[in-house]
Structure formats: structure tokens, C-alpha cells
Design an enzyme around this catalytic site. Sequence first.
Site, PDB file in Angstrom:
ATOM      1  N   GLU A 221      67.899  24.143  11.607  1.00 20.32           N
ATOM      2  CA  GLU A 221      68.196  25.039  10.546  1.00 20.32           C
ATOM      3  C   GLU A 221      69.101  26.217  11.099  1.00 20.32           C
ATOM      4  OE1 GLU A 221      64.943  26.454   8.366  1.00 20.32           O
ATOM      5  OE2 GLU A 221      65.099  24.847   6.876  1.00 20.32           O
TER       6      GLU A 221
ATOM      7  N   THR B 152      62.824  25.604  17.899  1.00 19.98           N
ATOM      8  CA  THR B 152      62.240  24.889  17.051  1.00 19.98           C
ATOM      9  C   THR B 152      60.864  24.615  17.343  1.00 19.98           C
ATOM     10  OG1 THR B 152      62.418  22.817  15.568  1.00 19.98           O
ATOM     11  CG2 THR B 152      63.007  22.778  17.988  1.00 19.98           C
ATOM     12  N   GLY B 153      59.941  24.328  16.402  1.00 23.43           N
ATOM     13  CA  GLY B 153      58.589  23.915  16.623  1.00 23.43           C
ATOM     14  C   GLY B 153      57.653  24.680  17.285  1.00 23.43           C
TER      15      GLY B 153
ATOM     16  N   ASN C  79      63.420  31.419  11.165  1.00 22.10           N
ATOM     17  CA  ASN C  79      64.133  31.462  12.277  1.00 22.10           C
ATOM     18  C   ASN C  79      65.079  32.780  12.348  1.00 22.10           C
ATOM     19  OD1 ASN C  79      66.439  29.888  10.361  1.00 22.10           O
ATOM     20  ND2 ASN C  79      64.795  28.437  10.940  1.00 22.10           N
TER      21      ASN C  79
ATOM     22  N   HIS D 258      60.308  32.636   4.244  1.00 32.06           N
ATOM     23  CA  HIS D 258      59.755  32.121   2.797  1.00 32.06           C
ATOM     24  C   HIS D 258      58.869  33.199   2.373  1.00 32.06           C
ATOM     25  CE1 HIS D 258      60.286  27.805   4.978  1.00 32.06           C
ATOM     26  NE2 HIS D 258      61.490  28.430   4.572  1.00 32.06           N
TER      27      HIS D 258
ATOM     28  N   HIS E 180      66.055  33.995   8.552  1.00 33.03           N
ATOM     29  CA  HIS E 180      65.669  33.005   7.248  1.00 33.03           C
ATOM     30  C   HIS E 180      63.924  33.062   7.417  1.00 33.03           C
ATOM     31  CE1 HIS E 180      64.860  29.570   4.957  1.00 33.03           C
ATOM     32  NE2 HIS E 180      64.388  28.983   5.883  1.00 33.03           N
TER      33      HIS E 180
END
Length: 233
Positions: free
Chosen positions: A73, A40-41, A25, A94, A92
Amino acid sequence: MLREQICDVCHKMWQLGWVAANDGNVSVKLDDGTFLCTPTGISKSFITPDKLVRIDKDMNVVEGLPGYKASSEIKMHLRCYQEREDVGAVVHAHPPTATGYAVAGKSMDEYSMIETVIAIGSIPLTPYGTPSTYEVPNAIAPYLKEHDVLLLKNHGALTVGADLITAYYRMETLELYAKISLTAHLLGGAKEIPGPQIDKLLDLRENYYHVTGKHPGYKKYDDTAVNNHETEK
């Protein structure tokens, strides 16, 4: 323009493989104290300017398409803004190699690459927190005063900046450094930069880059102590 920039960053993160499905996000603080953020989503590859939502400090949607809301989040984003008045954007993601360190329970809290010392400083590993709860904001809070880049244990990475591009660049720098650090490990381990040289790099950061991120508890090296250490060796 800002909405397009957020979408561009989201698309880049997806293209680079830093996020999959609905991961990650992005948020930006606006002049009126509200925040523009990804909903979201939705995959970051599908984000368009009209899908972004604007929220207040209590996570209430003040502007957005019907049915769209911020990720749960966003709590950790809001904590970043709360702890640091200089923060204007939070990213944010990964990124695989950096997240590998987080999953392995290893921080990147060292000084072994010149560009990383100058650009982002040391990178701590924050305690585990359950995603979407206040455990994560509470876990990262103690580190935010000293760091612009954090590894989230068993989770991913978080970067902050005065603006969105700075926060995004810090995520780029983190992932490249993680790749180089892993390669160095395979070659026998990274060699930290000598203490007096670290001091010079930290001075460059303060005078030129205007960023935070000093090593927790870091103290200027004493040349005599260093020389004595070298003599003992």
C-alpha cells in the site's frame, strides 16, 4: 529521533483503535529523496525503530533488516509525494467512525464545525480502489491538490502533512469530527456554518495554518445572494 517518532505514532494509532492486526501504514520523506516507512506484515503495536525500512521512489529497499519490506500500500503514499511537493509524511489508518462513513459511501465534504474547517477543510470520499494495486493511487490523485485528508471508499482514511506530527494530528481531527458528525446526525443533522463565516475561516487557514483542503469548486459567497435566499425563506 525520527524513527522513534514514527514508532510513537504507530503505537498511538493502535492504542486508539485505529488499526488492528497488520492494518495501516506510515511513511516520511527524507532529505535525500528516499522514504522511511513501516514494514508489511507487522502490527503497529509491535513496531520498533530497527524494524522500519527505507525505500526509494521505486519501492526498492535501500536499508532495513533482512526479510523486511514496505507494504504494497506504500504505492498510495508515493503518489501523495509525487502529486504534492509540500507533503513530507503520510498516514493511513482505519479510524472506526470515519471509516464508517467511508464504508457507508458518505463523504464528510461539508463545513459544519469551526475547528475542522480551519484544521483540515472538507473531507471528500474517493472512488473505490483495490488495495495494494495502482487503483488506489489513481483514485486519490485528483483529490490531492485540494485536500490533506481523504476518506477511501470501503477502506479507511489517508492524511498528509508537511511533517509526521501534522499528518497524525489531521487523522486525530478527522476521527473526532466523524464522531461529532455522527452524533449530530442522531440529533437531527449537522447545520452548516453560514457562507460569509466560512469565508472568514478559510482566510484564517490561509494566513495562519498554511494548509490546503478547500471545498472543491468552492466560491466566495455573495452577500446579496445570501440575503435574497434568507428573504425567500
